[in-house]
Design a protein around this motif. Structure first.
Motif, PDB file in Angstrom:
ATOM      1  N   GLY A 203      -1.732  20.942  -4.651  1.00 39.50           N
ATOM      2  CA  GLY A 203      -0.677  20.317  -3.868  1.00 39.50           C
ATOM      3  C   GLY A 203       0.654  20.369  -4.583  1.00 39.50           C
ATOM      4  O   GLY A 203       0.824  21.056  -5.595  1.00 39.50           O
ATOM      5  N   GLN A 204       1.593  19.635  -4.043  1.00 47.76           N
ATOM      6  CA  GLN A 204       2.919  19.540  -4.639  1.00 47.76           C
ATOM      7  C   GLN A 204       3.087  18.184  -5.280  1.00 47.76           C
ATOM      8  O   GLN A 204       2.923  17.151  -4.623  1.00 47.76           O
ATOM      9  N   GLY A 205       3.386  18.164  -6.564  1.00 41.44           N
ATOM     10  CA  GLY A 205       3.526  16.918  -7.297  1.00 41.44           C
ATOM     11  C   GLY A 205       4.881  16.279  -7.077  1.00 41.44           C
ATOM     12  O   GLY A 205       5.752  16.813  -6.395  1.00 41.44           O
ATOM     13  N   HIS A 206       5.062  15.117  -7.688  1.00 40.83           N
ATOM     14  CA  HIS A 206       6.261  14.320  -7.444  1.00 40.83           C
ATOM     15  C   HIS A 206       7.519  14.957  -8.026  1.00 40.83           C
ATOM     16  O   HIS A 206       8.621  14.589  -7.650  1.00 40.83           O
TER      17      HIS A 206
ATOM     18  N   PHE B 134      -7.401   1.559  -0.838  1.00 40.59           N
ATOM     19  CA  PHE B 134      -8.501   1.998  -1.697  1.00 40.59           C
ATOM     20  C   PHE B 134      -8.045   2.188  -3.132  1.00 40.59           C
ATOM     21  O   PHE B 134      -8.731   1.815  -4.072  1.00 40.59           O
ATOM     22  N   GLY B 135      -6.884   2.811  -3.337  1.00 39.42           N
ATOM     23  CA  GLY B 135      -6.402   3.072  -4.682  1.00 39.42           C
ATOM     24  C   GLY B 135      -5.231   4.027  -4.665  1.00 39.42           C
ATOM     25  O   GLY B 135      -4.430   4.020  -3.729  1.00 39.42           O
ATOM     26  N   ASP B 136      -5.145   4.890  -5.676  1.00 30.32           N
ATOM     27  CA  ASP B 136      -4.008   5.793  -5.826  1.00 30.32           C
ATOM     28  C   ASP B 136      -4.438   7.133  -6.388  1.00 30.32           C
ATOM     29  O   ASP B 136      -5.383   7.208  -7.184  1.00 30.32           O
ATOM     30  N   LEU B 137      -3.720   8.182  -5.988  1.00 30.55           N
ATOM     31  CA  LEU B 137      -3.778   9.447  -6.698  1.00 30.55           C
ATOM     32  C   LEU B 137      -3.069   9.292  -8.041  1.00 30.55           C
ATOM     33  O   LEU B 137      -2.408   8.283  -8.295  1.00 30.55           O
ATOM     34  N   GLN B 138      -3.182  10.296  -8.893  1.00 34.10           N
ATOM     35  CA  GLN B 138      -2.540  10.218 -10.201  1.00 34.10           C
ATOM     36  C   GLN B 138      -1.019  10.237 -10.089  1.00 34.10           C
ATOM     37  O   GLN B 138      -0.326   9.738 -10.967  1.00 34.10           O
ATOM     38  N   GLU B 139      -0.490  10.806  -9.028  1.00 36.06           N
ATOM     39  CA  GLU B 139       0.937  10.821  -8.765  1.00 36.06           C
ATOM     40  C   GLU B 139       1.139  11.109  -7.284  1.00 36.06           C
ATOM     41  O   GLU B 139       0.181  11.401  -6.563  1.00 36.06           O
ATOM     42  N   LYS B 140       2.358  11.005  -6.806  1.00 38.79           N
ATOM     43  CA  LYS B 140       2.657  11.391  -5.434  1.00 38.79           C
ATOM     44  C   LYS B 140       2.330  12.865  -5.266  1.00 38.79           C
ATOM     45  O   LYS B 140       2.870  13.716  -5.971  1.00 38.79           O
ATOM     46  N   THR B 141       1.417  13.171  -4.352  1.00 39.18           N
ATOM     47  CA  THR B 141       0.974  14.544  -4.151  1.00 39.18           C
ATOM     48  C   THR B 141       0.878  14.835  -2.661  1.00 39.18           C
ATOM     49  O   THR B 141       0.355  14.013  -1.909  1.00 39.18           O
ATOM     50  N   SER B 142       1.376  15.996  -2.234  1.00 38.09           N
ATOM     51  CA  SER B 142       1.401  16.324  -0.817  1.00 38.09           C
ATOM     52  C   SER B 142       1.214  17.827  -0.621  1.00 38.09           C
ATOM     53  O   SER B 142       1.048  18.586  -1.575  1.00 38.09           O
ATOM     54  N   GLU B 143       1.244  18.224   0.640  1.00 32.77           N
ATOM     55  CA  GLU B 143       1.284  19.617   1.064  1.00 32.77           C
ATOM     56  C   GLU B 143       0.029  20.406   0.733  1.00 32.77           C
ATOM     57  O   GLU B 143       0.075  21.604   0.471  1.00 32.77           O
ATOM     58  N   SER B 144      -1.122  19.746   0.725  1.00 30.36           N
ATOM     59  CA  SER B 144      -2.412  20.402   0.817  1.00 30.36           C
ATOM     60  C   SER B 144      -3.296  19.493   1.661  1.00 30.36           C
ATOM     61  O   SER B 144      -3.083  18.271   1.696  1.00 30.36           O
ATOM     62  N   TYR B 145      -4.271  20.080   2.336  1.00 32.17           N
ATOM     63  CA  TYR B 145      -5.019  19.339   3.348  1.00 32.17           C
ATOM     64  C   TYR B 145      -6.515  19.332   3.031  1.00 32.17           C
ATOM     65  O   TYR B 145      -7.027  20.183   2.312  1.00 32.17           O
TER      66      TYR B 145
ATOM     67  N   GLY C 217       0.426  12.234   0.161  1.00 34.51           N
ATOM     68  CA  GLY C 217       1.343  12.648   1.206  1.00 34.51           C
ATOM     69  C   GLY C 217       2.759  12.737   0.689  1.00 34.51           C
ATOM     70  O   GLY C 217       3.034  12.503  -0.490  1.00 34.51           O
ATOM     71  N   LEU C 218       3.657  13.049   1.581  1.00 32.35           N
ATOM     72  CA  LEU C 218       5.018  13.352   1.166  1.00 32.35           C
ATOM     73  C   LEU C 218       5.761  12.140   0.617  1.00 32.35           C
ATOM     74  O   LEU C 218       6.703  12.290  -0.144  1.00 32.35           O
ATOM     75  N   THR C 219       5.325  10.924   0.964  1.00 38.33           N
ATOM     76  CA  THR C 219       6.104   9.749   0.580  1.00 38.33           C
ATOM     77  C   THR C 219       5.457   8.857  -0.469  1.00 38.33           C
ATOM     78  O   THR C 219       6.129   8.002  -1.024  1.00 38.33           O
ATOM     79  N   ASP C 220       4.143   9.001  -0.748  1.00 40.05           N
ATOM     80  CA  ASP C 220       3.548   8.075  -1.713  1.00 40.05           C
ATOM     81  C   ASP C 220       2.280   8.645  -2.326  1.00 40.05           C
ATOM     82  O   ASP C 220       1.851   9.750  -1.992  1.00 40.05           O
ATOM     83  N   SER C 221       1.683   7.849  -3.213  1.00 44.90           N
ATOM     84  CA  SER C 221       0.462   8.259  -3.900  1.00 44.90           C
ATOM     85  C   SER C 221      -0.750   7.458  -3.460  1.00 44.90           C
ATOM     86  O   SER C 221      -1.842   7.665  -3.983  1.00 44.90           O
ATOM     87  N   SER C 222      -0.594   6.548  -2.520  1.00 41.76           N
ATOM     88  CA  SER C 222      -1.669   5.619  -2.186  1.00 41.76           C
ATOM     89  C   SER C 222      -2.826   6.316  -1.483  1.00 41.76           C
ATOM     90  O   SER C 222      -2.669   7.355  -0.838  1.00 41.76           O
TER      91      SER C 222
ATOM     92  N   PRO D  80       0.790  -1.235   0.000  1.00 40.87           N
ATOM     93  CA  PRO D  80       0.000   0.000   0.000  1.00 40.87           C
ATOM     94  C   PRO D  80       0.820   1.281   0.000  1.00 40.87           C
ATOM     95  O   PRO D  80       0.286   2.351  -0.277  1.00 40.87           O
ATOM     96  N   SER D  81       2.098   1.217   0.329  1.00 43.26           N
ATOM     97  CA  SER D  81       2.939   2.407   0.297  1.00 43.26           C
ATOM     98  C   SER D  81       3.852   2.319  -0.914  1.00 43.26           C
ATOM     99  O   SER D  81       3.647   1.508  -1.809  1.00 43.26           O
ATOM    100  N   THR D  82       4.849   3.167  -0.982  1.00 44.86           N
ATOM    101  CA  THR D  82       5.918   3.010  -1.960  1.00 44.86           C
ATOM    102  C   THR D  82       7.237   3.039  -1.213  1.00 44.86           C
ATOM    103  O   THR D  82       7.316   3.525  -0.086  1.00 44.86           O
ATOM    104  N   GLY D  83       8.280   2.506  -1.826  1.00 41.61           N
ATOM    105  CA  GLY D  83       9.574   2.491  -1.162  1.00 41.61           C
ATOM    106  C   GLY D  83      10.426   1.349  -1.659  1.00 41.61           C
ATOM    107  O   GLY D  83      10.006   0.538  -2.491  1.00 41.61           O
ATOM    108  N   ASN D  84      11.617   1.266  -1.131  1.00 46.71           N
ATOM    109  CA  ASN D  84      12.571   0.268  -1.571  1.00 46.71           C
ATOM    110  C   ASN D  84      12.324  -1.089  -0.910  1.00 46.71           C
ATOM    111  O   ASN D  84      11.676  -1.179   0.130  1.00 46.71           O
ATOM    112  N   GLY D  85      12.880  -2.126  -1.524  1.00 43.93           N
ATOM    113  CA  GLY D  85      12.804  -3.455  -0.953  1.00 43.93           C
ATOM    114  C   GLY D  85      13.610  -3.556   0.337  1.00 43.93           C
ATOM    115  O   GLY D  85      14.579  -2.833   0.553  1.00 43.93           O
ATOM    116  N   THR D  86      13.180  -4.473   1.202  1.00 41.02           N
ATOM    117  CA  THR D  86      13.832  -4.719   2.489  1.00 41.02           C
ATOM    118  C   THR D  86      14.167  -6.198   2.590  1.00 41.02           C
ATOM    119  O   THR D  86      13.380  -7.053   2.161  1.00 41.02           O
TER     120      THR D  86
END
Length: 610
Positions: A380-383, A355-366, A335-340, A194-200
């Motif tokens: 907001g602020q795009g990726h 639930f799904g995804d925004l069109q891209e990583k978007t943050s900094e609006s509420y 949010g600041l780290t993902d588009s989910s 559900p998030s984005t990020g590197n493999g662990t």
């Protein structure tokens, strides 16, 4: 006497022939096996099996062209095939609907041509990982929509020829085995779907191998057979417990030493199809019961001998949709780290789900502009680290990817949004903007000028009753304590309402039809745990309500008119809960998987809706 399955059966007939009662295959999960290479050529055939009923495969349809070494997955309704090799590597993504035998439909593209890649998924996202030539790329698409893949993150190292078949539960996706730098690997990595990020790092398989098959239930992941470099393949089946990292444990054996087959899973069975068995291409299909351990048994045969296929199943537990979406549905988006986009049942303590995804990583609006059917997210602020004008929306009843609604008049971030059931309002913004714009939620289109705030500011919050919207706090050269309001059904400039309990920016609002809560934020002295409240119909200063469980300056909030939930910021997944009509400190609602902040939020049952 053997029963006849013709005509109408009655109850006595069922009991008389209970061992011969026919299976309705339309009610069974569907496993699809796509493409590959037979003895003489690459093929485009898609084959079908019913994993709960042993038997040979049947023809389902065709890919758009011959293809091998692809990755596959999907939801409980869609089967997706990505990448692979035709006369050269391709970036094609195609899909099928499990319930309808047909040929492939175009979905979009992965970011680069790749074959020999691996995949994982839940009901919302399909994710590709690695691939030739030894890449560490992880990409995803939202299954219910169509479009090109987006960047998810990176594997810990470059990898190709990993597992084929989905190994996942609803939250965690696995990549197992493969080649790194030309050498076979025993590595197992995981990602949080559900998030984005590197493999662990997860742990290790019992032996290093590539070209293996993968399958899973919601609790166990299986790594089946593969190539150890001996030239004859391996018969080893390993398993891991998905929820906890650690090394794999021996499960049992396949009937022969095999590699280059494909795995798929129902909720109980793991199946490996085709590949190279004891040095020769095979049409053998074998299965094991995931919850136990033991050797594989014969299931049936493919239409022809086949290797380098891809496969997935509608019955895999990780791809099942929720029984139903809740009546009081809250969303936390981007949010600041993902588009989910993650959803919660506001009325019932528990945990979030995807639930799904925004069109891209978007943050900094509420906030958001929400009716009972739609949620609209403003700017907001795009990726690419720039502010955007786009207004996106989702339909509460349909999980998937956000769609463009229209545009704001200018690029905006650090704004606040709120609504009643008809209109969505967006106010303020970076560099002390004072404009208020509105949309009619039921009709896509660009935002229209509404009026101005009493004071231009950024990093403000908002809340609404059915008639009024109140904008809270914010920042100019320092945190402010302003409250101002507008009448939603008209247009015009805001009027002074009163003051917050202290000067704060990023104080987020949630409300019933009559009372609004102002939660968290940061003052000149740092982030706070303060919660205040106002009576929306009566102008005046805010009154102390209680405290959050921790200080939080960039959280987000939703409500259902009775309860308000606040998602703590930074590295926290906790949702604080308040009963709006009373006062008191936060109690624990539960957790969502998102650890993002500066995110949109909204609900279908907030205080602006009667």
């Amino acid at each position: 006497m053997a029963p006849s399955f013709s005509g109408v059966w009655n109850i006595s007939t069922q009991y008389q022939y209970r061992t011969g009662w026919p299976t309705d295959f339309n009610l069974e999960p569907t496993g699809l096996i796509a493409g590959g290479q037979d003895d003489s050529a690459v093929v485009n055939t898609v084959q079908k099996i019913i994993p709960t009923v042993a038997g040979n495969s049947t023809d389902f349809g065709d890919l758009s062209a011959v293809r091998q070494a692809s990755a596959a997955g999907g939801s409980n309704t869609r089967f997706i095939v990505a990448g692979g090799y035709q006369a050269s590597k391709v970036n094609i993504i195609e899909y099928f609907t499990y319930t309808t035998a047909s040929n492939a439909t175009d979905f979009g593209d992965i970011g680069a041509t790749r074959d020999l890649l691996s995949s994982t998924c839940n009901n919302v996202r399909f994710i590709t990982m690695g691939g030739a030539n030894a890449t560490n790329v992880i990409e995803y698409v939202t299954i219910a929509s169509t479009g090109n893949a987006s960047d998810f993150g990176d594997l810990t190292a470059t990898l190709e020829e990993g597992h084929v078949g989905v190994i996942s539960n609803a939250v965690r996706g696995i990549l197992a085995g493969g080649k790194k730098g030309g050498s076979r690997a025993n590595v197992i990595e995981y990602i949080t779907i559900p998030s984005t990020g590197n493999g662990t790092d997860f742990g290790d398989m019992t032996s290093a191998r590539n070209l293996l098959a993968g399958a899973s239930s919601s609790t166990r992941g299986l790594q089946i057979a593969g190539d150890t470099g001996s030239g004859t393949g391996s018969n080893v089946i390993d398993y891991i417990t998905l929820a906890s990292a650690g090394n794999a444990t021996d499960f049992g054996d396949t009937s022969g030493n095999r590699n280059s087959g494909a795995g798929l899973s129902s909720s109980t069975k793991a199946i490996v199809a085709g590949g190279v068995n004891n040095g020769s291409q095979t049409n053998i299909i074998e299965s094991v019961t995931i919850a136990s351990t033991g050797n594989a048994s014969d299931f049936g045969d493919l239409l022809t001998v086949n290797k380098f296929l891809s496969a997935a199943c509608s019955g895999q537990e990780s791809v099942q949709s929720s029984v139903s979406l809740p009546a009081a549905l809250g969303l936390f988006a981007g949010g600041l780290t993902d588009s989910s986009i993650e959803y919660v049942n506001i009325a019932t303590d528990g945990e979030g789900a995807m639930f799904g995804d925004l069109q891209e990583k978007t943050s900094e609006s509420y906030g958001s502009g929400c009716s009972t059917t739609r949620a609209c997210f403003f700017g907001g602020q795009g990726h690419v680290n720039s502010t955007i004008t786009t207004v996106q929306f989702i339909t509460f009843s349909t999980k998937g990817k956000a769609t463009t609604f229209g545009n704001l008049s200018v690029n905006k971030k650090e704004t606040a949004a709120t609504s009643n059931v008809t209109r969505g309002l967006n106010a303020g913004g970076y560099n002390n903007q004072n404009g208020i714009e509105y949309i009619t939620i039921a009709s896509e289109g660009n935002a229209t000028d509404f009026g101005d705030l009493t004071l231009g500011r950024e990093k403000l919050g908002a809340l609404s009753s059915t008639t009024r919207s109140v904008f809270t706090g914010g920042f100019r050269s320092a945190p402010e304590n302003y409250l101002d309001y507008v009448t939603i059904a008209s247009t015009g400039n805001a009027t002074d309402f009163g003051d917050q309990t202290s000067s704060r920016r990023n104080a987020q609002g949630a409300s019933s039809n009559t009372r609004g809560l102002l939660m968290g934020g940061d003052s000149s002295g740092g982030e706070v745990n303060t919660v205040g409240y106002i009576t929306i119909a009566s102008a005046g200063n805010a009154t102390d309500f209680g405290d959050l469980s921790a200080v939080a300056k960039e959280g987000s909030a939703v409500s259902n008119k009775t309860l308000a939930l606040y998602h703590l910021d930074a590295d926290k997944t906790r949702l604080d809960k308040f009963t709006i009509a009373s006062t008191g400190n936060a109690t624990d609602w539960g957790d969502i998987s998102k650890i993002s902040f500066r995110e949109f939020s909204g609900s279908n049952s907030h205080g602006g809706i009667a």
